[in-house]
Design a protein around this motif. Structure first.
Motif, PDB file in Angstrom:
ATOM      1  N   MET A  75       0.911  -1.323   0.068  1.00 17.55           N
ATOM      2  CA  MET A  75       0.077   0.067   0.063  1.00 17.55           C
ATOM      3  C   MET A  75       0.950   1.400   0.139  1.00 17.55           C
ATOM      4  SD  MET A  75      -3.420   1.034   0.084  1.00 17.55           S
ATOM      5  CE  MET A  75      -4.134   2.295   0.825  1.00 17.55           C
ATOM      6  N   ASN A  76       1.741   1.311   0.867  1.00 21.03           N
ATOM      7  CA  ASN A  76       3.070   2.441   0.643  1.00 21.03           C
ATOM      8  C   ASN A  76       3.414   2.797  -0.666  1.00 21.03           C
ATOM      9  OD1 ASN A  76       4.265   4.440   2.103  1.00 21.03           O
ATOM     10  ND2 ASN A  76       5.842   3.126   2.765  1.00 21.03           N
ATOM     11  N   LYS A  77       3.640   1.792  -1.424  1.00 24.48           N
ATOM     12  CA  LYS A  77       4.155   1.899  -2.877  1.00 24.48           C
ATOM     13  C   LYS A  77       3.384   2.482  -3.678  1.00 24.48           C
ATOM     14  CE  LYS A  77       6.248  -0.544  -6.485  1.00 24.48           C
ATOM     15  NZ  LYS A  77       6.823  -2.098  -7.106  1.00 24.48           N
ATOM     16  N   PHE A  78       2.067   2.395  -3.479  1.00 20.37           N
ATOM     17  CA  PHE A  78       0.906   2.778  -4.457  1.00 20.37           C
ATOM     18  C   PHE A  78       0.569   4.128  -4.041  1.00 20.37           C
ATOM     19  CE2 PHE A  78      -0.138  -1.771  -4.728  1.00 20.37           C
ATOM     20  CZ  PHE A  78       0.081  -1.764  -6.002  1.00 20.37           C
ATOM     21  N   VAL A  79       0.742   4.515  -2.683  1.00 18.06           N
ATOM     22  CA  VAL A  79       0.727   6.024  -2.195  1.00 18.06           C
ATOM     23  C   VAL A  79       1.879   6.931  -2.771  1.00 18.06           C
ATOM     24  CG1 VAL A  79       0.683   7.478  -0.061  1.00 18.06           C
ATOM     25  CG2 VAL A  79      -0.695   5.364  -0.079  1.00 18.06           C
ATOM     26  N   LYS A  80       3.073   6.326  -2.595  1.00 23.53           N
ATOM     27  CA  LYS A  80       4.125   7.138  -3.133  1.00 23.53           C
ATOM     28  C   LYS A  80       3.934   7.453  -4.733  1.00 23.53           C
ATOM     29  CE  LYS A  80       7.488   5.708   0.039  1.00 23.53           C
ATOM     30  NZ  LYS A  80       8.794   5.018   0.443  1.00 23.53           N
ATOM     31  N   ILE A  81       3.693   6.427  -5.525  1.00 17.94           N
ATOM     32  CA  ILE A  81       3.341   6.599  -6.934  1.00 17.94           C
ATOM     33  C   ILE A  81       2.197   7.593  -7.170  1.00 17.94           C
ATOM     34  CG2 ILE A  81       2.453   5.204  -9.038  1.00 17.94           C
ATOM     35  CD1 ILE A  81       4.082   2.683  -7.987  1.00 17.94           C
ATOM     36  N   GLY A  82       1.066   7.482  -6.320  1.00 20.97           N
ATOM     37  CA  GLY A  82      -0.007   8.407  -6.520  1.00 20.97           C
ATOM     38  C   GLY A  82       0.657   9.713  -6.287  1.00 20.97           C
ATOM     39  N   ILE A  83       1.215  10.174  -5.094  1.00 16.28           N
ATOM     40  CA  ILE A  83       1.603  11.319  -4.999  1.00 16.28           C
ATOM     41  C   ILE A  83       2.694  11.865  -6.105  1.00 16.28           C
ATOM     42  CG2 ILE A  83       3.265  12.762  -3.534  1.00 16.28           C
ATOM     43  CD1 ILE A  83       1.642  11.029  -1.097  1.00 16.28           C
ATOM     44  N   PHE A  84       3.635  11.141  -6.688  1.00 12.32           N
ATOM     45  CA  PHE A  84       4.383  11.401  -7.762  1.00 12.32           C
ATOM     46  C   PHE A  84       3.679  11.869  -8.820  1.00 12.32           C
ATOM     47  CE2 PHE A  84       7.272  10.294 -11.192  1.00 12.32           C
ATOM     48  CZ  PHE A  84       8.173  11.293 -11.165  1.00 12.32           C
ATOM     49  N   ALA A  85       2.570  10.918  -9.251  1.00 13.65           N
ATOM     50  CA  ALA A  85       1.752  11.132 -10.426  1.00 13.65           C
ATOM     51  C   ALA A  85       1.017  12.511 -10.231  1.00 13.65           C
ATOM     52  CB  ALA A  85       0.747  10.161 -10.792  1.00 13.65           C
ATOM     53  N   LEU A  86       0.528  12.871  -9.141  1.00 15.47           N
ATOM     54  CA  LEU A  86      -0.232  13.695  -8.830  1.00 15.47           C
ATOM     55  C   LEU A  86       0.671  15.406  -8.820  1.00 15.47           C
ATOM     56  CD1 LEU A  86      -2.903  15.167  -7.739  1.00 15.47           C
ATOM     57  CD2 LEU A  86      -2.100  14.926  -5.398  1.00 15.47           C
ATOM     58  N   VAL A  87       1.849  15.197  -8.392  1.00 17.01           N
ATOM     59  CA  VAL A  87       2.757  16.240  -8.358  1.00 17.01           C
ATOM     60  C   VAL A  87       2.993  16.603  -9.898  1.00 17.01           C
ATOM     61  CG1 VAL A  87       5.345  17.187  -8.062  1.00 17.01           C
ATOM     62  CG2 VAL A  87       3.737  16.102  -6.108  1.00 17.01           C
ATOM     63  N   ILE A  88       3.358  15.579 -10.842  1.00 16.25           N
ATOM     64  CA  ILE A  88       3.551  15.722 -12.164  1.00 16.25           C
ATOM     65  C   ILE A  88       2.547  16.247 -13.001  1.00 16.25           C
ATOM     66  CG2 ILE A  88       4.155  14.588 -14.144  1.00 16.25           C
ATOM     67  CD1 ILE A  88       6.440  14.515 -12.451  1.00 16.25           C
ATOM     68  N   ILE A  89       1.219  15.921 -12.797  1.00 19.62           N
ATOM     69  CA  ILE A  89       0.119  16.530 -13.324  1.00 19.62           C
ATOM     70  C   ILE A  89      -0.122  17.752 -12.938  1.00 19.62           C
ATOM     71  CG2 ILE A  89      -2.462  16.264 -13.212  1.00 19.62           C
ATOM     72  CD1 ILE A  89      -2.080  13.063 -13.089  1.00 19.62           C
ATOM     73  N   LEU A  90      -0.091  18.315 -11.526  1.00 16.65           N
ATOM     74  CA  LEU A  90      -0.329  19.512 -11.295  1.00 16.65           C
ATOM     75  C   LEU A  90       1.023  20.507 -11.781  1.00 16.65           C
ATOM     76  CD1 LEU A  90      -1.132  19.025  -7.369  1.00 16.65           C
ATOM     77  CD2 LEU A  90      -2.640  19.889  -9.385  1.00 16.65           C
ATOM     78  N   ALA A  91       2.114  19.961 -11.850  1.00 15.86           N
ATOM     79  CA  ALA A  91       3.288  20.766 -12.548  1.00 15.86           C
ATOM     80  C   ALA A  91       2.985  21.135 -14.127  1.00 15.86           C
ATOM     81  CB  ALA A  91       4.409  20.067 -12.388  1.00 15.86           C
ATOM     82  N   GLY A  92       2.447  20.172 -14.676  1.00 14.76           N
ATOM     83  CA  GLY A  92       1.915  20.062 -16.191  1.00 14.76           C
ATOM     84  C   GLY A  92       0.906  21.181 -16.185  1.00 14.76           C
ATOM     85  N   VAL A  93      -0.050  21.156 -15.611  1.00 16.04           N
ATOM     86  CA  VAL A  93      -1.368  22.132 -15.589  1.00 16.04           C
ATOM     87  C   VAL A  93      -0.853  23.506 -15.120  1.00 16.04           C
ATOM     88  CG1 VAL A  93      -3.430  22.538 -14.350  1.00 16.04           C
ATOM     89  CG2 VAL A  93      -3.100  20.419 -15.122  1.00 16.04           C
ATOM     90  N   PHE A  94       0.244  23.623 -14.002  1.00 19.26           N
ATOM     91  CA  PHE A  94       0.476  25.275 -13.747  1.00 19.26           C
ATOM     92  C   PHE A  94       1.357  25.417 -15.109  1.00 19.26           C
ATOM     93  CE2 PHE A  94       3.895  27.772 -12.061  1.00 19.26           C
ATOM     94  CZ  PHE A  94       3.121  28.546 -11.509  1.00 19.26           C
ATOM     95  N   TYR A  95       2.360  24.808 -15.509  1.00 18.08           N
ATOM     96  CA  TYR A  95       2.931  24.918 -16.865  1.00 18.08           C
ATOM     97  C   TYR A  95       2.021  25.595 -18.172  1.00 18.08           C
ATOM     98  CZ  TYR A  95       5.587  25.103 -21.168  1.00 18.08           C
ATOM     99  OH  TYR A  95       6.078  25.576 -22.569  1.00 18.08           O
ATOM    100  N   TRP A  96       1.018  24.928 -18.235  1.00 18.08           N
ATOM    101  CA  TRP A  96       0.021  24.908 -19.328  1.00 18.08           C
ATOM    102  C   TRP A  96      -0.632  26.337 -19.034  1.00 18.08           C
ATOM    103  CZ3 TRP A  96      -5.505  24.589 -19.421  1.00 18.08           C
ATOM    104  CH2 TRP A  96      -5.956  24.581 -20.770  1.00 18.08           C
ATOM    105  N   ARG A  97      -1.156  26.471 -17.817  1.00 17.13           N
ATOM    106  CA  ARG A  97      -1.709  27.710 -17.389  1.00 17.13           C
ATOM    107  C   ARG A  97      -1.062  29.073 -17.410  1.00 17.13           C
ATOM    108  NH1 ARG A  97      -7.140  27.898 -18.231  1.00 17.13           N
ATOM    109  NH2 ARG A  97      -7.275  29.668 -16.471  1.00 17.13           N
TER     110      ARG A  97
END
Length: 135
Positions: free
Chosen positions: A1-23
């Motif tokens: 479960m801990n591994k999935f949380v880390k992957i989820g947080i990493f993916a969320l950070v990447i998505i938020l950085a992409g949205v910030f760059y785009w906006r």
């Protein structure tokens, strides 16, 4: 479960950085506008930025039956351009700009940022050095 949380947080950070760059950093459009420089001033509460407006020939009508002058509002970051535009008030100017989807406080109040001056005072100016025709 801990591994999935880390992957989820990493993916969320990447998505938020992409949205910030785009906006805020994605260049939506580029182009050239020309008109009479109406005003050019430094303003702002925390971040003092250079803001200007040119009035273009012709009229636009946001509502039926109403007339309004064609205005182009912009921000400038480059100090060399600031010095040139400060001396060009009331003159015809042609400006090359980039338009972003949103503004950033330190970049200017407008989504449009001018990065080059093509011409100052060219259109509609009378050349006083030509001899007058005496007929």
């Amino acid at each position: 479960m801990n591994k999935f949380v880390k992957i989820g947080i990493f993916a969320l950070v990447i998505i938020l950085a992409g949205v910030f760059y785009w906006r805020y950093y994605f260049v939506f459009s580029e182009g050239v506008k020309g008109g009479t420089l109406n005003y050019f001033e430094k303003k702002g509460y925390v971040f003092k930025t250079w803001e200007g407006r040119i009035v273009q020939e012709g009229f636009q009508s946001p509502t039926a039956g109403a007339l309004q002058s064609n205005e182009f509002r912009f921000s400038v970051q480059n100090e060399a351009l600031v010095e040139q535009l400060e001396r060009a008030s009331g003159k015809f100017v042609e400006l090359r700009y980039k338009e972003y989807l949103n503004s950033l406080p330190w970049r200017g109040a407008s989504e449009v940022v001018v990065y080059e001056i093509i011409e100052i005072g060219g259109k509609g100016e009378v050349d006083t050095e030509l001899p007058m025709n005496k007929n």
